[in-house]
Design a protein around this motif. Structure first.
Motif, PDB file in Angstrom:
ATOM      1  N   GLN A   1      20.937  17.673  -5.341  1.00 62.18           N
ATOM      2  CA  GLN A   1      21.427  17.431  -6.701  1.00 62.18           C
ATOM      3  C   GLN A   1      22.530  18.424  -7.068  1.00 62.18           C
ATOM      4  O   GLN A   1      23.551  18.042  -7.656  1.00 62.18           O
TER       5      GLN A   1
ATOM      6  N   GLU B   1      30.469  18.439  -6.284  1.00 59.06           N
ATOM      7  CA  GLU B   1      31.486  17.436  -5.960  1.00 59.06           C
ATOM      8  C   GLU B   1      31.944  16.684  -7.208  1.00 59.06           C
ATOM      9  O   GLU B   1      33.146  16.464  -7.410  1.00 59.06           O
ATOM     10  N   GLN B   2      30.993  16.303  -8.048  1.00 58.68           N
ATOM     11  CA  GLN B   2      31.326  15.554  -9.259  1.00 58.68           C
ATOM     12  C   GLN B   2      32.220  16.361 -10.193  1.00 58.68           C
ATOM     13  O   GLN B   2      33.084  15.803 -10.872  1.00 58.68           O
TER      14      GLN B   2
ATOM     15  N   GLN C   1      25.732  17.623  -5.128  1.00 56.76           N
ATOM     16  CA  GLN C   1      26.404  16.468  -5.720  1.00 56.76           C
ATOM     17  C   GLN C   1      27.138  16.857  -6.992  1.00 56.76           C
ATOM     18  O   GLN C   1      28.255  16.381  -7.249  1.00 56.76           O
ATOM     19  N   LYS C   2      26.544  17.739  -7.776  1.00 56.85           N
ATOM     20  CA  LYS C   2      27.187  18.161  -9.017  1.00 56.85           C
ATOM     21  C   LYS C   2      28.465  18.943  -8.722  1.00 56.85           C
ATOM     22  O   LYS C   2      29.469  18.806  -9.449  1.00 56.85           O
TER      23      LYS C   2
END
Length: 401
Positions: free
Chosen positions: A261, A267-268, A264-265
């Motif tokens: 998680q 990258e986001q 992913q954050k």
């Protein structure tokens, strides 16, 4: 001859450096220790300090089916004293999982055979329950060090917490905050509360006076990837820095349930160039990271399940090494990070305030060398493992029979 039995859920455990530090300090003053673990480790990495531990380790068998349960209980209750006491605590034992009962009885048999005179459990959960069972079966007294999840988490069984703490010779709290909390939840149990902070082997944490940041602001954060560490909030704060054009890099060490998680954050938020996630770090690697960083951040928050950090060891390590600390006012942290004196203290979950604090450090508006100097002095005064070991030894060797 006093012989202390350490009761632990898992040994060795990568994240529990405070246990190894405590054991090493006690062995250094001549304590005779044995380690009893309820679970084998599943960690992939180990701290080199483990090689210095002299205490023998016993992994207590955990039965996986009914036949093995009865075999283990029968074998462990051959001793008449243990058998008689087993019957006397049977009502309490029926509240436990069968494997807990079998391990508790096996622990009792083993510590009696090993000549243990005192049991010391870390965490008032599984280890605490096992120490309680073994103590009731053998008459060997025990102490328990309470931490965070074992007292704050929503899964804590208040009946067992009060039972374990009420019957202990002493209950150790790792912060004044925790001590105050336990005084309330343990009302009328007769629990004997003692404040003893987790400590550091200071010879391994050489102090290096920091300089004011120049160029890229080097930010460090280390811990398990779980909600209470606040690493999601930290990523939100550094995203604000990126929007403001602040030049920074963040090294986020650790692993855990939120690993994917958090990645992913990163990258986001478009932070893959600024944020590095190297995985779990040994203490030597943590020390190296701290010495090469301009600021260490511990953005702790109360988790939705009630869990909170107690007093993260890595914060103490940063203070010892000379890394200026930014953290939040969760549980015992205000006892070491005094805002504007030994670090910067913020409200938990305040992402804009965290971004502002980091920006002010990047701009040179915070006298980080002065903060670091005061922080090191506090650590030397209150968090020396040699002093901790002496206090524990005194507690456990002068108690009433």
């Amino acid at each position: 001859m006093h012989r202390i039995g350490y009761v632990l859920k898992v040994y060795p455990r990568f994240s529990e450096t405070f246990v190894v530090t405590e054991i090493l300090a006690r062995e250094a003053i001549g304590a005779d220790l044995r380690i009893y673990a309820m679970r084998p480790t599943t960690d992939a990495r180990f701290h080199p300090e483990l090689a210095r531990v002299k205490a023998p380790v016993t992994w207590v068998p955990r039965p996986t089916n009914a036949n093995r349960f009865w075999q283990q209980v029968t074998a462990s209750t051959q001793d008449p004293e243990i058998l008689a006491n087993f019957a006397s605590i049977l009502p309490e034992l029926t509240e436990l999982e069968a494997s807990d009962v079998a391990q508790g009885v096996a622990l009792a048999q083993r510590v009696k055979a090993d000549g243990i005179t005192h049991l010391h459990a870390h965490f008032a959960s599984l280890a605490g329950r096992m120490a309680w069972v073994a103590s009731k079966l053998t008459g060997i007294p025990y102490t328990v060090t309470t931490h965070a999840k074992d007292i704050f988490h929503e899964s804590v069984n208040p009946i067992w917490l009060r039972r374990i703490c009420g019957d202990a010779a002493q209950v150790l709290a790792i912060s004044r905050f925790n001590e105050g909390y336990l005084q309330k939840v343990l009302t009328d149990t007769g629990a004997n509360l003692v404040l003893i902070y987790n400590a550091l082997e200071l010879s391994r944490f050489e102090y290096v006076k920091p300089s004011l940041p120049t160029g890229t602001l080097r930010i460090a954060a280390v811990g398990r990837f779980v909600p209470k560490k606040g690493f999601s909030e930290l990523l939100g704060a550094v995203a604000i820095l990126a929007e403001r054009g602040v030049d920074f890099s963040l090294t986020l060490g650790g692993d855990g349930e939120l690993d994917e998680q958090l990645r992913q954050k990163v990258e986001q938020l478009g932070l893959t160039q600024q944020v590095t996630m190297p995985g779990p770090l040994t203490q030597a690697e943590v020390r190296q990271l701290l010495r090469s960083s301009d600021v260490f951040v511990a953005p702790c928050v109360p988790a939705g399940d009630g869990n909170m950090d107690g007093l993260p060891t890595v914060v103490l390590e940063a203070m010892a090494c000379g890394a200026p600390v930014v953290t939040t006012s969760v549980t015992g942290l205000p006892e070491v990070i005094r805002n504007g004196e030994t670090g910067l203290l913020l409200e938990p979950g305040d992402v804009p305030a965290l971004a502002d604090a980091l920006a002010s450090i990047a701009d040179g508006d915070v006298d980080t060398p002065a903060l670091a100097e005061a922080a090191r002095q506090l650590i030397e005064q209150n968090f020396d493992s040699n002093f901790q070991a002496q206090r524990l030894n005194t507690l456990e060797t002068t108690e009433a029979p």
